[in-house]
Scaffold this motif. Structure first.
Motif, PDB file in Angstrom:
ATOM      1  N   ILE A   4       0.842  -1.207   0.000  1.00 49.33           N
ATOM      2  CA  ILE A   4       0.000   0.000   0.000  1.00 49.33           C
ATOM      3  C   ILE A   4       0.873   1.252   0.000  1.00 49.33           C
ATOM      4  N   GLU A  48      -3.414   3.183  -2.164  1.00 52.71           N
ATOM      5  CA  GLU A  48      -4.602   2.334  -2.205  1.00 52.71           C
ATOM      6  C   GLU A  48      -5.441   2.636  -3.444  1.00 52.71           C
ATOM      7  N   THR A  49      -6.258   1.658  -3.855  1.00 54.67           N
ATOM      8  CA  THR A  49      -7.206   1.926  -4.942  1.00 54.67           C
ATOM      9  C   THR A  49      -8.507   2.475  -4.370  1.00 54.67           C
ATOM     10  N   ASP A  62      -8.946  -0.669   0.970  1.00 57.18           N
ATOM     11  CA  ASP A  62      -7.748  -1.500   0.775  1.00 57.18           C
ATOM     12  C   ASP A  62      -6.881  -1.513   2.020  1.00 57.18           C
ATOM     13  N   THR A  92      -7.878  -5.663  -2.649  1.00 57.25           N
ATOM     14  CA  THR A  92      -8.046  -4.316  -3.219  1.00 57.25           C
ATOM     15  C   THR A  92      -9.486  -4.178  -3.706  1.00 57.25           C
ATOM     16  N   ALA A 142      -4.690  -2.462  -9.168  1.00 57.71           N
ATOM     17  CA  ALA A 142      -5.062  -3.568  -8.278  1.00 57.71           C
ATOM     18  C   ALA A 142      -4.313  -4.832  -8.672  1.00 57.71           C
TER      19      ALA A 142
END
Lengths: 573, 490
Positions: free
Chosen positions: A429, A434-435, A439, A465, A478
């Protein structure tokens, strides 16, 4: 984007004699190459790779036709046609997780198993149930519980999942402490091989013997089927174990009754009590170390039917709306370091009383705090969906987060699994970002931890994710995050996918696994699928498929390998 | 032969290769009906690297290799079929690791039950042991061959005991299953490759590779235990009661013995033999007990857990009494006519080799071992007694052991016929009885999941596709057919 919108998707087509042969087998009503129908029957609900191909308007992401067999014999006939004409085949049930679309650019046939949806038999004396491939966990449980039996659990991907397709892929339950995942609960399978042959495993392999025992005569060929990611053949029947069930015929209803569409998101409909003779106890811990210490002690104390640390996942499973989820994640509504135990009175109600006493003693020893009406009552109330979901999971697909983009499911001894998952997922991460905010489960919270056996030898973890499915960049990210985390794990000799389903490109990208598991699996594949027609390239590449990987894929794999101190791969000679 | 010997000596050293007739004779036969066959040589190995070199050499020279760990299979699995080289791994007997925290042990092929149990017990642990296993049997091979542990009635504690494995494949390459597949710590059978890959090598009699290390589950020693005996006049009544008790998940160990086996187990005049077959020994105690004991006795062991063990035993015992009262089955804490039966049985839970005293009766024991649905067992056993009668074999000389599996889903059965190894006529008669009984049981739905010797044809002739695929896999893994040729369907 504009160019994409103008691009027309034209699905592949099968040769006419193949299509006609399929009609001859199943009848015209059960085979179609109509665009609307093939899209309907081959939707990929959570699969970043397939969704990316949709964004790219890649016509090969659609199968050329969908065929719906009604029996093992029809599946055999279909496979023989595919084998004769070398048409790639992919099997399909729910399409909940990836691995259900065409795997290469050839016109591909989707074999949709929805017509084979019956619980065929429940043998109460031998405690087994025989199912068709589209019979799901909910059906199975409903039928078994009428007879004082149950199958031992249900997956977080919900009871809509089919034990037959989970045999090829996952099957992790909240009750694995006692029942040890689907792996330990398969008695036999009837598998139509890509050649059209029918392979039966377990005692069912021998003519005249009932399906009651899981190991085949001599070397066990279930090893070829379990975890094959749907690449070894089509399971047309499965016999699963049943276990004593003291929880009653029906599961409890919530006091508010059942919801309608307009109010299903109201929390009052998620407040059913646990089944009879089942009890859940929730605990929070001051920190991760205390939590891990407690989990090990509990798993080795001999009590409980299930033991899980659900961390931030509570925010997804127990929130009825997206807004609630985000609010609860942001404000850390649920204790980040928690666990719950599922107690069940199999022997008598006194078993629950005894096990609760032991559990309370351990929690007292390690320094945890019980959630109770006098401590964080609102949290305990919010956790009520688990009362039934630990037995028959339903909220998984109401999980309030974006798309399920990718995941790692590390496994091993508790400390290895818990600390390594947290370390590597945090690094992932931090490296990629993060997406989506969710996440971060596993970074600030506990990564999901499931106790997989009674002695606490083996645990599974999970970090995921959740990208926005409409955002190709996030989908790509991801994928990169998962592969990068896998490389990180492999380089440290830890297990990134502890549930044992290796898929490409990971199988060939990390030959350290096994070692050279890719080469061994290639050999097995040529036995089961000599013409490489069944989901080709999904679990293991042939030498040709490996050598034909695009240069950018090769470079990416080697970039990651080099980054984590692994030697570069070359194309095979 | 001299060339072969020299090549092997180059790998393992002069002193570790034997090819003299006297030495080879010891490997040419066991107490089973598998035909005698001499190997060409025996090599003692001590390292995995030596095994890999021998395997590569055998692969190149198309020389049969017969893996040998302790020689206590007793069903002919390590008896050569066409000569070849026996790889004797008895000296690879190191317990590589005992992990107290994660409850597993890592062992080499030569580690025996007696050895491992002795190491574990002072640490507060135990290995799950099959009933009637020789104390010097290899744990690794026993687990690999799917011997069933006494705790198998308990779904959680008595099964899935194999965790990770290291295998030398027929081309000399190493393959690891479970967590080991990534090279790190063991502890799981699943691992990253394919969940149940390891099961391909189980019950394979060394035909698909040589397992050189195994991580096995160990369990904490129960702080308290209590044994109960349930006597029965009829097998059907016993089976019905066991089914009811198992559905309530009462007890960890639970097994049924007929009076012959029970008398052998409690016979003070007999010792556990060191070799099989052994010599006949008369004992009055045995004759007395065989008359005095009930026809069938179920033994149930309730185990306490680390916390409040007495409370766990109390609620399970109460449930046992409740079920038995409903069925009008007496629950005994001692067996009339047997001194300290409960204490002896408690010892058997950890070291269950007392039953091997049965070999003293005639010298050799030929078991028909199978699995069956619990409800079908009374008919199957009845049939076996009838066949024995047809062969003029006294029913009173039949030994029966039954172990319910996974709370009564199935049952593991062993029916014993006793023969005199030094009397060829009797041996031939028993062989005919053993063969006929096996054949009829298979016809009636009994399942021989470990098809040793003559059982292999009986089983594989009824499993066409399975057999075909096994052969194709064998061909892929072992194209030169070097690993234990002639066994199973290979």
């Amino acid at each position: 984007m504009e160019a994409h919108q103008k691009k027309k998707v034209v699905p592949n087509r099968l040769p006419r004699e193949v299509f006609q042969a399929l009609i001859d087998v199943v009848g015209a009503a059960w085979v179609s190459e109509d665009r609307a129908i093939i899209e309907t029957y081959s939707r990929f609900s959570v699969d970043a790779a397939q969704t990316l191909r949709q964004h790219q308007k890649d016509p090969t992401m659609l199968p050329a036709c969908v065929v719906l067999p009604g029996s093992t014999e029809e599946v055999q006939a279909i496979m023989r046609i595919a084998n004769r004409y070398r048409v790639p085949v992919v099997p399909f049930t729910n399409g909940q997780i990836g691995f259900c679309g065409p795997t290469n650019d050839q016109p591909t046939m989707t074999v949709h198993l929805s017509r084979m949806n019956r619980v065929l038999e429940i043998d109460e004396k031998s405690m087994v149930a025989r199912l068709e491939p589209f019979a799901d966990y909910a059906q199975l449980q409903a039928e078994a519980m009428k007879r004082g039996l149950w199958n031992g659990g249900s997956p977080l991907a919900t009871t809509l999942c089919k034990p037959a397709s989970q045999t090829a892929f996952a099957g992790i339950w909240q009750t694995d402490l006692k029942y040890g995942t689907l792996s330990r609960n398969i008695v036999s399978t009837t598998v139509v091989l890509p050649t059209g042959e029918v392979l039966q495993t377990g005692s069912d392999a021998v003519a005249g013997v009932r399906p009651f025992w899981e190991y085949g005569p001599g070397p066990d060929l279930l090893s070829m089927i379990r975890g094959s990611a749907g690449s070894s053949g089509i399971i047309t029947e499965i016999t699963v174990k049943l276990h004593p069930w003291p929880g009653g015929i029906q599961l409890p209803e919530p006091p508010a009754g059942r919801p309608c569409i307009h109010n299903y998101h109201e929390p009052r409909f998620d407040t059913a009590s646990p089944p009879a003779n089942v009890k859940l106890l929730w605990v929070e811990f001051p920190d991760y170390d205390t939590q891990i210490k407690a989990l090990q002690k509990i798993a080795q104390s001999g009590i409980g039917m299930g033991l899980n640390a659900t961390g931030v996942y509570n925010a997804y499973y127990c929130s009825q709306t997206q807004e609630m989820t985000l609010d609860r994640v942001k404000n850390r509504f649920f204790p980040p370091y928690n666990c719950y135990i599922i107690l069940c009175g199999f022997t008598s109600p006194k078993q629950i009383a005894y096990e609760e006493k032991v559990f309370r003693k351990i929690i007292d020893e390690v320094g945890g705090t019980f959630l109770s009406p006098s401590y964080k009552e609102e949290v305990l109330e919010a956790l009520q969906p688990w009362n039934l979901d630990c037995i028959r999971h339903v909220t998984g697909f109401r999980m309030n987060r974006h798309f399920y983009g990718s995941s790692i499911v590390p496994g091993g001894p508790l400390k290895d699994t818990a600390y390594k998952t947290k370390e590597i997922w945090t690094r992932t991460i931090e490296t990629y970002g993060e997406t989506y905010i969710t996440d971060r489960g596993g970074v600030e919270d506990t990564p999901f931890l499931y106790a997989i056996n009674r002695g606490g030898r083996f645990w599974l973890s999970e970090a995921d994710t959740y990208p926005d499915a409409t955002d190709p960049e996030k989908l790509q990210k991801a994928q990169v995050m998962a592969i990068s985390a896998v490389a990180d794990f492999v380089s440290q000799k830890f297990v990134p996918i502890g549930m044992g389903v290796l898929v490409e490109p990971l199988t060939s990208a990390f030959p350290e696994t096994g070692p050279n598991a890719n080469r061994l699996m290639r050999k097995f594949r040529t036995v089961l699928d000599p013409n490489n027609i069944f989901a080709p390239g999904r679990q293991v590449y042939t030498k040709e498929e490996f050598n034909n990987l695009p240069e950018e894929t090769f470079q990416f794999i080697n970039f990651l390998r080099t980054k984590y101190g692994l030697h570069s791969l070359s194309r095979e000679k | 032969m001299e060339t072969i010997k020299r090549q092997l000596e180059n790998i393992v050293g002069f002193e570790n290769v034997m090819d003299d007739r006297a030495s080879l004779m010891a490997y040419a036969q066991d107490q089973s009906f598998v035909p005698r066959c001499m190997p060409d040589a025996v090599v003692f190995v001590q390292t995995v690297e030596q095994i890999r070199k021998i395997v590569r050499w055998a692969h190149e020279n198309r020389m049969p290799l017969i893996p040998y760990s302790s020689g206590k299979n007793l069903h002919g699995a390590a008896v050569p079929t066409e000569g070849g080289v026996v790889i004797n791994m008895t000296r690879m007997n190191t317990i590589l690791c005992i992990d107290d925290e994660n409850w597993f042990a890592v062992i080499e092929p030569g580690v025996t039950y007696q050895q491992l149990q002795a190491e574990l017990e002072p640490r507060g642990f135990r290995i799950m042991v099959p009933f009637g296993v020789p104390p010097d049997r290899s744990v690794l091979t026993s687990y690999l061959e799917r011997d069933v542990a006494m705790a198998a009635p308990s779904f959680e504690s008595g099964n899935a005991l194999v965790l990770d494995m290291e295998i030398v494949l027929p081309d000399g390459e190493i393959f690891r299953t479970g967590n080991w597949a990534c090279g790190g710590n063991p502890g799981s059978p699943y691992g990253p490759v394919r969940m149940m890959a390891y099961r391909l090598w189980t019950a394979a009699q060394g035909t698909l590779g040589i397992v050189t290390k195994m991580a096995v589950a160990i369990d904490r020693l129960p702080p308290q235990r209590k044994v109960f005996f349930l006597p029965f006049q009829e097998l059907a009544t016993a089976v019905h009661a066991i089914a009811r008790i198992q559905r309530r998940e009462i007890g960890t160990e639970c097994f049924l013995l007929n009076r012959f086996n029970l008398a052998a187990l409690f016979c003070e005049g007999w010792q556990v033999p060191r070799q099989y077959p052994t010599s006949k020994v008369s004992a009055e105690t045995f004759d007395f007990l065989r008359q005095a004991l009930p026809p069938w006795v179920a033994t149930i062991c309730v185990n306490g857990l680390p916390y409040y063990p007495e409370e766990k035993i109390a609620y399970e015992s109460e449930a046992l009494y409740e079920v038995c009262a409903f069925l009008s089955v007496p629950v005994l804490e001692e067996l009339p006519g047997v001194c300290s039966a409960a204490e002896i049985m408690l010892q058997e839970m950890l070291r269950p080799w007392g039953i091997l005293k049965k070999f003293n009766y005639r010298g050799a024991v030929h078991d028909v071992t199978f699995k069956a649905p619990l409800d079908s067992v009374p008919d199957l056993i009845d049939m076996a007694y009838n066949i024995a009668q047809d062969h003029d074999y006294p029913g009173a000389d039949i030994g029966v052991y039954m172990l319910p599996l996974e709370r009564g889903r199935a049952v593991h059965c062993e029916i014993d016929f006793h023969s005199q190894p030094d009397n060829e006529n009797i041996r031939e008669r028993i062989k005919a009885l053993w063969f006929k009984t096996s054949q009829e049981l298979i016809k009636r739905g009994a399942y021989f999941d470990r098809p040793y010797g003559a059982w292999a044809n009986m089983v594989y002739n009824r499993a066409a596709t399975y057999t075909l695929k096994l052969r194709e896999i064998k061909q892929k893994l072992d194209p030169n057919g070097i690993f234990n040729p002639g066994k199973l369907c290979f």
